[in-house]
Design a protein around this motif. Sequence first.
Motif, mmCIF file in Angstrom:
data_model
loop_
_atom_site.group_PDB
_atom_site.id
_atom_site.type_symbol
_atom_site.label_atom_id
_atom_site.label_comp_id
_atom_site.label_asym_id
_atom_site.label_seq_id
_atom_site.Cartn_x
_atom_site.Cartn_y
_atom_site.Cartn_z
ATOM 1 N N LEU A 448 0.784 -1.233 0.000
ATOM 2 C CA LEU A 448 0.000 0.000 0.000
ATOM 3 C C LEU A 448 0.823 1.294 0.000
ATOM 4 N N PRO A 449 1.843 1.408 0.849
ATOM 5 C CA PRO A 449 2.546 2.695 0.955
ATOM 6 C C PRO A 449 3.140 3.158 -0.369
ATOM 7 N N GLN A 450 3.545 2.212 -1.198
ATOM 8 C CA GLN A 450 4.134 2.586 -2.480
ATOM 9 C C GLN A 450 3.059 3.043 -3.454
ATOM 10 N N ARG A 451 1.888 2.432 -3.314
ATOM 11 C CA ARG A 451 0.824 2.701 -4.281
ATOM 12 C C ARG A 451 -0.013 3.905 -3.906
ATOM 13 N N ASN A 452 -0.105 4.212 -2.621
ATOM 14 C CA ASN A 452 -1.083 5.212 -2.193
ATOM 15 C C ASN A 452 -0.420 6.319 -1.379
ATOM 16 N N ASP A 471 12.151 0.817 0.941
ATOM 17 C CA ASP A 471 12.487 0.939 -0.469
ATOM 18 C C ASP A 471 12.008 -0.273 -1.259
ATOM 19 N N SER A 472 11.999 -1.407 -0.615
ATOM 20 C CA SER A 472 11.575 -2.631 -1.294
ATOM 21 C C SER A 472 10.068 -2.647 -1.420
ATOM 22 N N ILE A 473 9.575 -3.196 -2.547
ATOM 23 C CA ILE A 473 8.132 -3.358 -2.634
ATOM 24 C C ILE A 473 7.735 -4.790 -2.278
ATOM 25 N N GLN A 474 8.688 -5.586 -1.884
ATOM 26 C CA GLN A 474 8.406 -6.955 -1.435
ATOM 27 C C GLN A 474 9.165 -7.172 -0.132
ATOM 28 N N THR A 475 8.788 -6.346 0.818
ATOM 29 C CA THR A 475 9.554 -6.243 2.068
ATOM 30 C C THR A 475 9.591 -7.543 2.844
ATOM 31 N N ALA A 476 8.477 -8.263 2.867
ATOM 32 C CA ALA A 476 8.455 -9.506 3.635
ATOM 33 C C ALA A 476 9.438 -10.503 3.027
ATOM 34 N N ALA A 477 9.403 -10.638 1.713
ATOM 35 C CA ALA A 477 10.314 -11.585 1.056
ATOM 36 C C ALA A 477 11.766 -11.177 1.281
ATOM 37 N N LEU A 478 12.035 -9.868 1.262
ATOM 38 C CA LEU A 478 13.397 -9.398 1.534
ATOM 39 C C LEU A 478 13.806 -9.775 2.950
ATOM 40 N N GLY A 479 12.878 -9.543 3.906
ATOM 41 C CA GLY A 479 13.172 -9.903 5.298
ATOM 42 C C GLY A 479 13.450 -11.389 5.427
ATOM 43 N N ALA A 480 12.643 -12.204 4.742
ATOM 44 C CA ALA A 480 12.853 -13.654 4.811
ATOM 45 C C ALA A 480 14.230 -14.014 4.247
ATOM 46 N N ALA A 481 14.598 -13.379 3.132
ATOM 47 C CA ALA A 481 15.915 -13.631 2.544
ATOM 48 C C ALA A 481 17.018 -13.209 3.510
ATOM 49 N N MET A 482 16.812 -12.084 4.213
ATOM 50 C CA MET A 482 17.811 -11.615 5.184
ATOM 51 C C MET A 482 18.006 -12.649 6.289
ATOM 52 N N ALA A 501 22.792 -7.872 9.068
ATOM 53 C CA ALA A 501 22.125 -8.067 7.776
ATOM 54 C C ALA A 501 21.343 -6.816 7.393
ATOM 55 N N ALA A 502 20.676 -6.220 8.375
ATOM 56 C CA ALA A 502 19.861 -5.032 8.094
ATOM 57 C C ALA A 502 20.743 -3.874 7.646
ATOM 58 N N ARG A 503 21.887 -3.742 8.265
ATOM 59 C CA ARG A 503 22.782 -2.640 7.920
ATOM 60 C C ARG A 503 23.179 -2.709 6.445
ATOM 61 N N ARG A 504 23.339 -3.907 5.926
ATOM 62 C CA ARG A 504 23.796 -4.072 4.545
ATOM 63 C C ARG A 504 22.670 -4.258 3.526
ATOM 64 N N MET A 505 21.621 -4.885 3.963
ATOM 65 C CA MET A 505 20.626 -5.324 2.979
ATOM 66 C C MET A 505 19.323 -4.496 2.960
ATOM 67 N N ALA A 506 19.050 -3.713 4.014
ATOM 68 C CA ALA A 506 17.769 -3.003 4.087
ATOM 69 C C ALA A 506 17.927 -1.531 3.730
ATOM 70 N N ARG A 507 16.887 -0.951 3.141
ATOM 71 C CA ARG A 507 16.943 0.457 2.745
ATOM 72 C C ARG A 507 15.554 1.095 2.850
ATOM 73 N N VAL A 508 15.517 2.389 3.170
ATOM 74 C CA VAL A 508 14.267 3.137 3.046
ATOM 75 C C VAL A 508 14.450 4.183 1.953
ATOM 76 N N ARG A 509 13.334 4.668 1.437
ATOM 77 C CA ARG A 509 13.420 5.687 0.389
ATOM 78 C C ARG A 509 13.939 6.991 0.970
ATOM 79 N N LYS A 510 14.640 7.758 0.145
ATOM 80 C CA LYS A 510 15.201 9.034 0.632
ATOM 81 C C LYS A 510 14.106 9.989 1.052
#
Lengths: 556, 556
Positions: A448-452, A471-482, A501-510
């Motif tokens: 939702l946040p990306q779309r609305n 930043d990811s639009i598939q945040t859950a899958a990214l978390g699972a991969a992390m 893992a979060a320090r390297r792999m996670a991002r929020v939009r600017k």
Amino acid sequence: MERIYAIGVDYGTESGRALLVDVATGEEIATRVTPYPHGVIDETLPGGSRKLGQDWALQHPDDYLEVLKRSVPEVLRMSGASPERVIGVGVDVTACTMMPLDAEGTPLCLKERRRNDPHSWVKLWKHHAAQEEADRMSEIARQRGEAFLPRYGEKLSSEWMLAKVWQILNEAPDLYEEADLFMEAADWVVMRMTGRLVRNSCTAGYKAAWHKRDGYPSKEFLRALDPRLEHLADTKLRGPIAALGTRAGGLTEEMARMTGLRAGTAVAVGMIDAHAMVPASSVVTPGKMVMAMGTSTCHLLLSEKEVFAEGICGVVEDGIVAGYYGYEAGQSAVGDLFAWYVEEAVPEYARQQAAVAGANVHEWLERKAAGLRPGESGLLALDWWNGNRSVLMDADLTGAIFGLTLQTKPEEIYRALLEAAAFGTRKIIEAFTGGGIAVDELYACGGLPQRNRLLMQICADVTGREIRIADSIQTAALGAAMFGAVAAGSAAGGYDSIVEAARRMARVRKETVRPNPEHVLIYDELYREYTELHDILGRGGSGALKRLKVIRARSR
Amino acid sequence: MERIYAIGVDYGTESGRALLVDVATGEEIATRVTPYPHGVIDETLPGGSRKLGQDWALQHPDDYLEVLKRSVPEVLRMSGASPERVIGVGVDVTACTMMPLDAEGTPLCLKERRRNDPHSWVKLWKHHAAQEEADRMSEIARQRGEAFLPRYGEKLSSEWMLAKVWQILNEAPDLYEEADLFMEAADWVVMRMTGRLVRNSCTAGYKAAWHKRDGYPSKEFLRALDPRLEHLADTKLRGPIAALGTRAGGLTEEMARMTGLRAGTAVAVGMIDAHAMVPASSVVTPGKMVMAMGTSTCHLLLSEKEVFAEGICGVVEDGIVAGYYGYEAGQSAVGDLFAWYVEEAVPEYARQQAAVAGANVHEWLERKAAGLRPGESGLLALDWWNGNRSVLMDADLTGAIFGLTLQTKPEEIYRALLEAAAFGTRKIIEAFTGGGIAVDELYACGGLPQRNRLLMQICADVTGREIRIADSIQTAALGAAMFGAVAAGSAAGGYDSIVEAARRMARVRKETVRPNPEHVLIYDELYREYTELHDILGRGGSGALKRLKVIRARSR
């Protein structure tokens, strides 16, 4: 340097997704969705004509394997990644989504003898037919002064493991006896992948009242529910319980063949989809509330303190990030509510105007609604289309709209629904802050946040807080991969903790969403009205909503 | 024997209609509708760009003459009736629909100098911008213990003459000074037709607080509102006031030329559209409540007693049928509410399914909704989309829907709106019976009862009363024609009283609508919920609806 990958497999309500991620950077290389062949089963059982009861929602366990079989080979193919470079897999699923198994680990619904018994199937998180059990269980826990109850806002939900298990015992006692295990779908998928029974602390803690030191609710409590439940924890809920990121085992030969991955690839213990989003949104410290927004919204927060406050659906030590208490609260209809509106109550002319403007209906409504000032419509809604999870924890409440006039327009109703979702979030934030747990910033993730964008602005304006968007639009899958990368560990090129893992792999939009000070003032006023109606209709000032539901059930 | 005719001219909100009727039998020979060229003026003034305020609703006086000019010659032509055989004309108009005139009887809005002043135009009954004046006026009347106040349910409406006049004085004092007369549109049309200023007891009684023996509110009261209003009754509201059926005068030569009728044809004093429907539904005795159902519903009842009860908008001696007290109550959105729903909130798929079924959307919704059992939807609505006239008399209330879920379907919402209208009617019936005035039977007339059988069944089930439906589909025009025949008198082939005219000219359908005893029981239960929410939101338990309207006004 050759890249190293992890795969996250994210099981939603309607479909599952595999995501292949670069472990060093978090870059999302390839993703593939597989819709569940059987979808949500809420009318009749597969191959049968028996009508399911109101509030039932089931799934087919084969659908989960279908996602592994179709999506995982596809992301390997799309990315060209060699299976040797995939060091770990993580799996997240909606929860509590549970099923009964026989001694061989086969879901009972797959046995010919049981396929026409609704209780043999996977009960989806939103199966709400165990409300009676949940109510009685909460009452008995309250009477006995059970220590676990305050950790769940003084109420156990009909969505959770114990209510669902008890419903099976009450309505299908022989099936209860036959079940060797009750398992979360997340743990079952991991067991199928690794051949090992390892449960996870996240679903056990948030959905089965398990506690890191105290374990499951006591034999005495379970016996007080029903003598036949006394040994539930040691028998049908048995198995080790491990923290997120723990390696459950290595991929079996059979599953390696099915997925195209290497046998022995590290598989992390399962987890809840929403909770996987927390580190994937870069949140690994207190004060930052993560809103995992989709059909429903899950609010997650870390804290060093354990406090008990109204509306907190669960507080679990090490439930999300080790070393912190993980808090959960939620709203049970958000994206679903907007989708209901668009499907069931947007007039034809709005669709026509949207088509002329080259937009879909959601976009058109958002544009028109964005042109309205707060309060301008005179409308206010209570966002209880699917009951109220937090802070009232009452699945029998229903939605309401106030302020309708002959001049009311679709975009006004749409905006009122977005606002209602935001007011509901503010109620949750105030429950936390009222309990002494700081909520300094909001992090939004999910579809939702990306779309609305308007929804995000209204959330910022209503809560008076800045919002960062994952930043990811598939945040859950990214978390699972992390977590998959953590299960593999640093020796294999992964990480030894989710914080790293979060320090390297996670991002929020600017770009963040900041509250508009003028709107904040008007929304303060509207929120007072929301609170008044919320309390009258939700706290017993009028019991009309619940009585209407009783009359409805009787009339059907 | 050659036939004798009367013509009824019925002025609605959007259009006017002429109906030519056989005086001996009531047979409706020919009818013709003329839409108002300017419609309802609620955005900008004709030829201007000045935006009107929220709640404003105006009309163009020329539109009334246009109806006479187009529709009357047309019904003569269609029927082949000779003008000599038309013995009388009656005129009914929505009320209070009023305008300021100069000393020559010209509406001020037609004067070049005044055409850009919104206050110079005809204020339609649903112009609600004088709420502040209405509130202050009611308050002052209450403080002074004015005897007229209980006759109007202790509240004077913003729709009525005195509030509208006072708004003009407050907002356009020079225009107030310039006005030689303020007149109901009904009286103005009659004045244009006959050249004589004769007001009628129906609009004066129900809409201007006039009383058969006491006259208008006293100079002292009017002075207490504003010293400049002191002489209002003797000056700008001057003129004789005659009971319904009185001959105001004969048609002038000019109007005879315009209409094709004979000069000198008897013209009855004007009347309110809804009130004309009472004798046209064959009701000329107590105990029979007439529901004049259209965009709104007006409830009318005769009694030998004068009592004061909450929610009665007016009790006027000889206000409808001479010799009885005529009672009025009302619901301010009924057909309008259903039309709003169909226009603004019925999804495209419903339209498509309706088209496939060969029905229009209203019909399709009615069919689907008729298949639901009472209570089955779990929905309940408060029918206040246009405020609440009876029993709360509060134009600032707004509509609400409760019980919404993700499963809610359009036909369920539609049925909930029909039920809300019926619950509102039951509130009114109980106000009368609670006040000691019997309501034994219901008579329904107007456009809705003929079109919406389900609405009638729900009204019968909710009120537990048998309903008779007027045979005419243009009941107001028939009533006006009947009063035209009374104005002509028996010597000219008409009648000497409306009771005689009703015996010959009015009819109800043979088939009545009887309550279904099972549904009555469920609706008794749902009505208790309606009452609870009605009282909480309408009587101050929560002031949220009214505060939302304040915030809305400020945000616009």
